[in-house]
Design a protein around this motif. Structure first.
Motif, PDB file in Angstrom:
ATOM      1  N   GLU A  96      41.064  35.390  38.399  1.00  0.00           N
ATOM      2  CA  GLU A  96      40.188  36.065  37.430  1.00  0.00           C
ATOM      3  C   GLU A  96      38.722  36.017  37.849  1.00  0.00           C
ATOM      4  OE1 GLU A  96      40.940  34.336  33.629  1.00  0.00           O
ATOM      5  OE2 GLU A  96      42.887  35.347  33.386  1.00  0.00           O
ATOM      6  N   ASN A  97      38.334  34.929  38.500  1.00  0.00           N
ATOM      7  CA  ASN A  97      36.939  34.801  38.946  1.00  0.00           C
ATOM      8  C   ASN A  97      36.565  35.899  39.931  1.00  0.00           C
ATOM      9  OD1 ASN A  97      36.432  32.575  37.397  1.00  0.00           O
ATOM     10  ND2 ASN A  97      36.961  31.091  39.003  1.00  0.00           N
ATOM     11  N   GLN A  99      37.936  38.854  40.144  1.00  0.00           N
ATOM     12  CA  GLN A  99      37.847  40.119  39.404  1.00  0.00           C
ATOM     13  C   GLN A  99      36.493  40.223  38.687  1.00  0.00           C
ATOM     14  OE1 GLN A  99      39.677  41.796  35.471  1.00  0.00           O
ATOM     15  NE2 GLN A  99      41.384  41.411  36.875  1.00  0.00           N
ATOM     16  N   ARG A 100      36.056  39.125  38.076  1.00  0.00           N
ATOM     17  CA  ARG A 100      34.755  39.115  37.389  1.00  0.00           C
ATOM     18  C   ARG A 100      33.614  39.340  38.374  1.00  0.00           C
ATOM     19  NH1 ARG A 100      36.988  35.201  33.716  1.00  0.00           N
ATOM     20  NH2 ARG A 100      36.437  33.503  35.114  1.00  0.00           N
ATOM     21  N   TRP A 102      33.730  40.929  41.256  1.00  0.00           N
ATOM     22  CA  TRP A 102      33.788  42.351  41.645  1.00  0.00           C
ATOM     23  C   TRP A 102      33.028  43.206  40.615  1.00  0.00           C
ATOM     24  CZ3 TRP A 102      36.562  45.220  45.529  1.00  0.00           C
ATOM     25  CH2 TRP A 102      36.684  46.588  45.280  1.00  0.00           C
ATOM     26  N   LEU A 103      33.345  43.013  39.336  1.00  0.00           N
ATOM     27  CA  LEU A 103      32.706  43.814  38.281  1.00  0.00           C
ATOM     28  C   LEU A 103      31.204  43.546  38.205  1.00  0.00           C
ATOM     29  CD1 LEU A 103      35.494  43.552  35.566  1.00  0.00           C
ATOM     30  CD2 LEU A 103      34.830  45.616  36.831  1.00  0.00           C
ATOM     31  N   LYS A 104      30.827  42.302  38.409  1.00  0.00           N
ATOM     32  CA  LYS A 104      29.401  41.958  38.385  1.00  0.00           C
ATOM     33  C   LYS A 104      28.674  42.603  39.570  1.00  0.00           C
ATOM     34  CE  LYS A 104      26.256  38.017  38.263  1.00  0.00           C
ATOM     35  NZ  LYS A 104      26.092  36.592  38.608  1.00  0.00           N
ATOM     36  N   ARG A 117      34.750  50.512  39.296  1.00  0.00           N
ATOM     37  CA  ARG A 117      34.823  49.616  38.124  1.00  0.00           C
ATOM     38  C   ARG A 117      36.177  49.683  37.406  1.00  0.00           C
ATOM     39  NH1 ARG A 117      30.862  46.936  36.364  1.00  0.00           N
ATOM     40  NH2 ARG A 117      31.487  47.040  34.161  1.00  0.00           N
ATOM     41  N   TYR A 129      46.438  39.566  39.206  1.00  0.00           N
ATOM     42  CA  TYR A 129      45.067  39.713  38.689  1.00  0.00           C
ATOM     43  C   TYR A 129      44.509  41.105  38.990  1.00  0.00           C
ATOM     44  CZ  TYR A 129      45.681  34.714  38.316  1.00  0.00           C
ATOM     45  OH  TYR A 129      46.182  33.465  38.006  1.00  0.00           O
TER      46      TYR A 129
END
Length: 344
Positions: A96-97, A99-100, A102-104, A117, A129
């Motif tokens: 999950e980290n 993925q977060r 990437w979005l950031k 996005r 994930y």
């Protein structure tokens, strides 16, 4: 004695993209091509504007991708085929980290064009994930690209299938065996270490292995899947998985630990049976500052080098072939970041 504008030594991405510049500007040339496959010819052909370990981009990424698309259209005009495959990279997130992150990162101005996005789940592989799609990523159909261009040059008597013999190069007469030339460009990858004119340039070998596998359960064919390495279908019905990076084990045979690393990496996200049908390796010419090495010999005015393309051989080879051509023909200075002069 046959007179040509250029002799090109080497048939990897540097040599062939430079040859394209010569075709485009109607210059006469011959390419010296050894029978053994270059590192370029066993490369994955992945075109990628993002460093997928850290989710960062690199120098001139967008310009290089735009220039590659334009160049492959120009090559299509005389080969009759475009070797660019629309097969975007889908990066499997480890947790999950990631993925977060990437979005950031996708909100950064230099990455917003590249990191899509929309988080997606893909069928047929383990991606708990989900995955992120890299915009502007694609693949070059490597086998077709080399076969197509080399056959085209062969039919025009521009391909000499033999190893270049440095002892036959006469620098004072600008001649080599039966050829006289205006300029000679060495595009030899790690072969440059045998070249008496450029053997001391700062390229370091980086050994890369890949495997070709037969898979038992189908996966999407119109994408390139990446976790630790890249997975995609090839022209022969098998799947390419690779490649590794190794600066230590530089012997000229298959390294079992690299093969094991690949088998384990593929097993992480492909949960079905697969058979390894082929193992290949090559030596990428890398440079400490991650920039190509382009320039004129310090003592000879018509002897040039085009090397150090590293893991981004397609993008670097294509984009900087024009820089080298403009430097030789139009006296346009090279960017200091890629010039051989930076090591003087």
């Amino acid at each position: 004695m046959k007179n040509v504008d250029y002799i090109i030594v080497g048939d990897g991405y540097a040599g062939l993209f430079f040859a394209h510049q010569l075709v485009k500007h109607q210059k006469s040339f011959v390419i010296f091509s050894e029978s053994k496959k270059s590192a370029s010819q066993v490369s994955a052909g992945v075109i990628n504007p993002v460093i997928l370990k850290k989710f960062t981009t690199f120098w001139k990424a967008q310009e290089q991708i735009d220039f590659l698309k334009k160049t492959l259209l120009e090559i299509e005009s005389y080969i009759g085929q475009n070797y660019l495959l629309d097969a975007p990279i889908h990066r499997i997130f480890h947790d999950e980290n990631e993925q977060r992150l990437w979005l950031k990162k996708s909100e950064n101005s230099d990455l917003s064009n590249f990191l899509n996005r929309k988080i997606e789940q893909i069928e047929g592989v383990k991606n708990d994930y989900n995955t992120g799609k890299v915009n502007y990523s694609a693949r070059l159909e490597v086998n077709g690209f080399f076969k197509g261009l080399l056959s085209f040059f062969e039919t025009r008597d521009q391909l000499v299938n033999e190893k270049f013999d440095y002892s036959q190069l006469n620098t004072s007469k600008s001649s080599y065996k039966d050829f006289s030339f205006h300029n000679i460009v060495f595009c030899e990858g790690m072969g440059v270490k045998e070249n008496p004119y450029f053997s001391d340039i700062a390229v370091v070998p980086n050994k890369g292995h890949h495997i070709k596998v037969e898979i038992s359960e189908s996966i999407p064919e119109n994408i390139t899947i990446k976790k630790k390495h890249f997975l995609f279908p090839t022209h022969d019905g098998l799947y390419f998985y690779g490649g590794t990076y190794d600066r230590e084990q530089l012997h000229h045979f298959v390294d079992d630990s690299a093969v094991e690393q690949l088998i384990n990496g593929l097993s992480e996200f492909y949960p079905y049976d697969f058979d390894v049908k082929e193992v290949n390796f090559g030596f990428r010419p890398t440079v400490k500052d991650r920039r190509p090495i382009i320039g004129k010999h310090f003592n000879y005015d018509n002897i040039y080098v085009f090397n150090g393309l590293g893991a981004r051989g397609i993008l670097n080879g294509c984009y900087f072939s024009k820089s080298l051509y403009d430097f030789i023909e139009n006296k346009i200075p090279l960017d200091k970041e890629v010039s051989l002069e930076r090591f003087k």
